[in-house]
Design a protein around this motif. Sequence first.
Motif: not given
Length: 246
Positions: A45-56, A187-193
Amino acid sequence: MLTHSQMALAVDVDPTWIGFGGVHGGLLTALLMRGATPDGSTPLAVTAHMYRPVAPGRIEVEAGPRNGRRTGSVQTWIGDRATALVRVATDADGPRREPIRRAAPAPAPLDCPRFDLPPEFVPFAQHLEIRPIDDARPLAGGTEPGYDVWIRLIEQHGLTPAEQAVVLLDALPPGLFAVRTTPVLIPTAEFTVHLAPFAASPWYRLRHRTTWATDDLCVDETELFTDSGELAAQARQLRRITQPRD
């Protein structure tokens, strides 16, 4: 505070992986998950929190120490842009037992029409082949806030089956787009798989739906099945609605 960090992973990501404003969140989550398993442990399982965009460009994933033994957890992060807590196991190769969730029968992928998200709107979409099973489409003003599709990555790009599952679970637009006729930024703030043991599949069935929404927030739930109908992974996303809805 995170301590004892180490550089776990450095990957060059090109602009074709941009989603809405930055690198696609599913790919970022897959990389955060990979950074937690350098020893070959199985991600559960993974829970990710996104705070700001990540540039390529060059994306560097750092990792903290592993906590736990047979099943443990590892924190990973990409600067101050995204963090994740990854649950891993060293002995997760046993056979699956009942109950096993299966998808209802559906037409074969190639019997369904192809649908292409415009790459000028979402560059990441050029890596996907999507074949809807029902009539739902983004921005079509439908009655149900969700989709039921066959989906695959056109190329694997060195991603493991578990990493591909994480990417695909975040591949479709928010379910609210199916009932809207104009886009807004959600946009996604939290993503759990949560990942089940599964065999890699050439096609996956993806069922994605918004379960509730307010003026400011919504939650999407997603299920990913192999082409034999076996559940491979599930996801839940908390999203921010950054503009008023119609």
